[in-house]
Design a protein around this motif. Sequence first.
Motif, mmCIF file in Angstrom:
data_model
loop_
_atom_site.group_PDB
_atom_site.id
_atom_site.type_symbol
_atom_site.label_atom_id
_atom_site.label_comp_id
_atom_site.label_asym_id
_atom_site.label_seq_id
_atom_site.Cartn_x
_atom_site.Cartn_y
_atom_site.Cartn_z
ATOM 1 N N MET A 186 0.855 -1.176 0.000
ATOM 2 C CA MET A 186 0.000 0.000 0.000
ATOM 3 C C MET A 186 0.900 1.238 0.000
ATOM 4 N N ASP A 187 0.550 2.223 -0.819
ATOM 5 C CA ASP A 187 1.344 3.447 -0.870
ATOM 6 C C ASP A 187 0.854 4.455 0.180
ATOM 7 N N ASP A 188 1.540 5.583 0.254
ATOM 8 C CA ASP A 188 1.207 6.595 1.257
ATOM 9 C C ASP A 188 -0.230 7.094 1.144
ATOM 10 N N ASN A 189 -0.724 7.270 -0.078
ATOM 11 C CA ASN A 189 -2.109 7.719 -0.261
ATOM 12 C C ASN A 189 -3.097 6.685 0.240
ATOM 13 N N GLY A 190 -2.762 5.413 0.040
ATOM 14 C CA GLY A 190 -3.620 4.340 0.535
ATOM 15 C C GLY A 190 -3.679 4.325 2.053
ATOM 16 N N PHE A 191 -2.510 4.510 2.687
ATOM 17 C CA PHE A 191 -2.467 4.569 4.153
ATOM 18 C C PHE A 191 -3.244 5.775 4.675
ATOM 19 N N LEU A 192 -3.093 6.908 3.991
ATOM 20 C CA LEU A 192 -3.796 8.125 4.401
ATOM 21 C C LEU A 192 -5.299 7.941 4.296
ATOM 22 N N ASP A 193 -5.751 7.365 3.188
ATOM 23 C CA ASP A 193 -7.183 7.125 2.996
ATOM 24 C C ASP A 193 -7.719 6.147 4.037
ATOM 25 N N LEU A 194 -7.000 5.059 4.260
ATOM 26 C CA LEU A 194 -7.461 4.051 5.212
ATOM 27 C C LEU A 194 -7.466 4.596 6.637
ATOM 28 N N SER A 195 -6.430 5.315 7.027
ATOM 29 C CA SER A 195 -6.404 5.872 8.383
ATOM 30 C C SER A 195 -7.514 6.902 8.562
ATOM 31 N N SER A 196 -7.822 7.652 7.523
ATOM 32 C CA SER A 196 -8.935 8.606 7.576
ATOM 33 C C SER A 196 -10.264 7.883 7.777
ATOM 34 N N ARG A 197 -10.437 6.764 7.109
ATOM 35 C CA ARG A 197 -11.670 5.982 7.254
ATOM 36 C C ARG A 197 -11.776 5.364 8.644
ATOM 37 N N LEU A 224 -2.931 -7.472 19.634
ATOM 38 C CA LEU A 224 -3.251 -6.155 19.086
ATOM 39 C C LEU A 224 -4.743 -5.919 19.235
ATOM 40 N N ASP A 225 -5.132 -4.726 19.688
ATOM 41 C CA ASP A 225 -6.564 -4.426 19.825
ATOM 42 C C ASP A 225 -7.266 -4.631 18.492
ATOM 43 N N LEU A 226 -6.785 -3.946 17.458
ATOM 44 C CA LEU A 226 -7.356 -4.089 16.118
ATOM 45 C C LEU A 226 -6.230 -4.095 15.090
ATOM 46 N N LEU A 227 -6.382 -4.910 14.080
ATOM 47 C CA LEU A 227 -5.501 -4.876 12.924
ATOM 48 C C LEU A 227 -6.396 -4.648 11.713
ATOM 49 N N VAL A 228 -6.201 -3.524 11.059
ATOM 50 C CA VAL A 228 -7.071 -3.116 9.959
ATOM 51 C C VAL A 228 -6.359 -3.359 8.625
ATOM 52 N N GLU A 229 -7.057 -4.081 7.756
ATOM 53 C CA GLU A 229 -6.537 -4.415 6.421
ATOM 54 C C GLU A 229 -5.134 -5.003 6.498
ATOM 55 N N ARG A 230 -4.872 -5.730 7.560
ATOM 56 C CA ARG A 230 -3.603 -6.440 7.772
ATOM 57 C C ARG A 230 -2.388 -5.524 7.809
ATOM 58 N N ALA A 233 5.303 -6.383 15.514
ATOM 59 C CA ALA A 233 4.385 -6.963 14.525
ATOM 60 C C ALA A 233 4.839 -6.701 13.086
ATOM 61 N N GLY A 234 5.830 -5.829 12.926
ATOM 62 C CA GLY A 234 6.317 -5.524 11.584
ATOM 63 C C GLY A 234 5.304 -4.777 10.737
ATOM 64 N N LYS A 235 4.573 -3.876 11.366
ATOM 65 C CA LYS A 235 3.552 -3.109 10.650
ATOM 66 C C LYS A 235 4.006 -1.661 10.491
ATOM 67 N N PRO A 236 3.594 -1.000 9.404
ATOM 68 C CA PRO A 236 4.116 0.335 9.108
ATOM 69 C C PRO A 236 3.405 1.501 9.787
ATOM 70 N N LEU A 237 2.159 1.302 10.228
ATOM 71 C CA LEU A 237 1.387 2.447 10.724
ATOM 72 C C LEU A 237 0.485 2.025 11.863
ATOM 73 N N GLY A 238 0.304 2.939 12.810
ATOM 74 C CA GLY A 238 -0.583 2.672 13.929
ATOM 75 C C GLY A 238 -1.324 3.921 14.350
ATOM 76 N N LEU A 239 -2.488 3.727 14.925
ATOM 77 C CA LEU A 239 -3.285 4.813 15.488
ATOM 78 C C LEU A 239 -3.561 4.499 16.946
ATOM 79 N N LEU A 240 -3.471 5.512 17.781
ATOM 80 C CA LEU A 240 -3.811 5.400 19.186
ATOM 81 C C LEU A 240 -5.048 6.257 19.390
ATOM 82 N N ILE A 241 -6.145 5.622 19.803
ATOM 83 C CA ILE A 241 -7.423 6.339 19.937
ATOM 84 C C ILE A 241 -7.935 6.177 21.361
#
Length: 122
Positions: free
Chosen positions: A1-12, A69-75, A102-110
């Motif tokens: 996934m590219d940066d725009n994809g991550f931005l769109d998914l995190s926004s959703r 992990l609490d949630l893993l979104v779109e792997r 976990a070797g994941k590129p992005l995370g959100l803390l809510i």
Amino acid sequence: MDDNGFLDLSSRIIKAAIKVHREMGPGLLEGIYQSCMVIELGLMGIHVQKEVPVTVSYRGCVLSELLRLDLLVERCIIVELKSVEEVMPVHKKQLLTYLKLAGKPLGLLINFNVPLLKEGIV
């Protein structure tokens, strides 16, 4: 996934969290928000898993304790949920460590325990 994809998914993901917060309000247990997020993201057509186990090892030895992990979104995006008075530095460090292990590129803390959810997104 590219940066725009991550931005769109995190926004959703944030939009889903706002919907949950508006509906449920602050002050509930983290597990309730977790279940609500699974439902809301599912309704949005987003693949989400909750309580995803991550194997932890130390010096080549696999530990019997599992990280969940609490949630893993779109792997690819880890979503760490809180319902606390204040997000502390340790919560941010926890998410960074989860990302590394976990070797994941992005995370959100809510944090849902705020009057307006935008104040609880880190």
